[in-house]
Motif scaffolding. Sequence first.
Motif, short mmCIF file in Angstrom:
data_model
loop_
_atom_site.label_atom_id
_atom_site.label_comp_id
_atom_site.label_asym_id
_atom_site.label_seq_id
_atom_site.Cartn_x
_atom_site.Cartn_y
_atom_site.Cartn_z
N ASP A 1 -1.44 5.85 -6.33
CA ASP A 1 -2.19 5.25 -7.44
C ASP A 1 -3.66 5.62 -7.32
O ASP A 1 -4.14 5.98 -6.23
CB ASP A 1 -2.03 3.73 -7.43
N THR B 1 -6.15 0.61 -6.69
CA THR B 1 -5.75 -0.04 -5.43
C THR B 1 -6.86 -0.92 -4.88
O THR B 1 -6.61 -2.02 -4.37
CB THR B 1 -5.35 1.03 -4.40
N LEU C 1 0.83 -1.21 0.00
CA LEU C 1 0.00 0.00 0.00
C LEU C 1 0.86 1.26 0.00
O LEU C 1 0.46 2.29 -0.57
CB LEU C 1 -0.93 0.00 1.22
N TRP D 1 -5.51 0.33 4.82
CA TRP D 1 -5.79 1.09 3.59
C TRP D 1 -6.21 2.53 3.92
O TRP D 1 -5.75 3.47 3.29
CB TRP D 1 -6.88 0.38 2.79
N ARG E 1 1.71 1.86 -3.52
CA ARG E 1 0.55 2.27 -4.30
C ARG E 1 -0.14 3.49 -3.70
O ARG E 1 -1.30 3.75 -4.03
CB ARG E 1 -0.45 1.12 -4.36
#
Length: 246
Positions: free
Chosen positions: A155, A160, A149, A195, A152
């Motif tokens: 991103d 994701t 994560l 996240w 990314r």
Amino acid sequence: MRALARKRQQQRGSAKTTASRLVSTILCDLWTHRWRRNATGDVIAIRYADDTIVGFQHEHEAKAFLHDLQERMRAFELALHPAKTRLIRFGRHAAKQREKLGEGKPETFDFLGFQHFCTRSRKWGSFVIGRRTIKKTMLRQLQAVKMELRKRMHDPIAKTGAWLTQMLQGHLNYYAVSGNGPSLWWYFNEVRWRWIKSLKRRSQRAFMSWEKFTSITNRVFPSIRILHPLPCHRFDARTRGKSPVR
């Protein structure tokens, strides 16, 4: 040419090592099968690669098997891993037997990513073997998710989210066994938590409540459901006339 020759030698060495391990496991299976034919009680042997579990009805036969196996391996200058070899009391009568001996609850063991333990069915109250994901395995996987994560972080959120959905579906395909629901819920919430922390690092002004984020991810993430029921349910196929298939 020297580098190529060295690489070929390494490949040959790894192939020989793999072949020797395969032969040794096959020979161990044959020896176990020959040993169990002389047993007076039930003997169950389960092996995957080089991990093996052997169950015995009688305690004295379990001790005899362990002693004979150690002697057999010592003849080939081999030895069992001391940290991975245990003789435990496990099964439907383990709780009563350990209670009489004052040993407390039955021990657990790890096998193929699951921790196996003695429990009872919530519906019928009968003995079942419980399975839950090994905590160390989940923590190691969550650490890998956290590192990915971070890569990314900038991103697109949809990209994701698609990656996380695919990863979680793969997790369910293996770990969604009967009785492992609490571990699955815990793992999914930990992925959500990592996240949302990654998204908050993208901007200091970004804010989203946990409840709203959970409702959004529930529409994206795969639903948590048991994909591998118990054998008594998995093999209970019936025809249109409701007669069991033999």
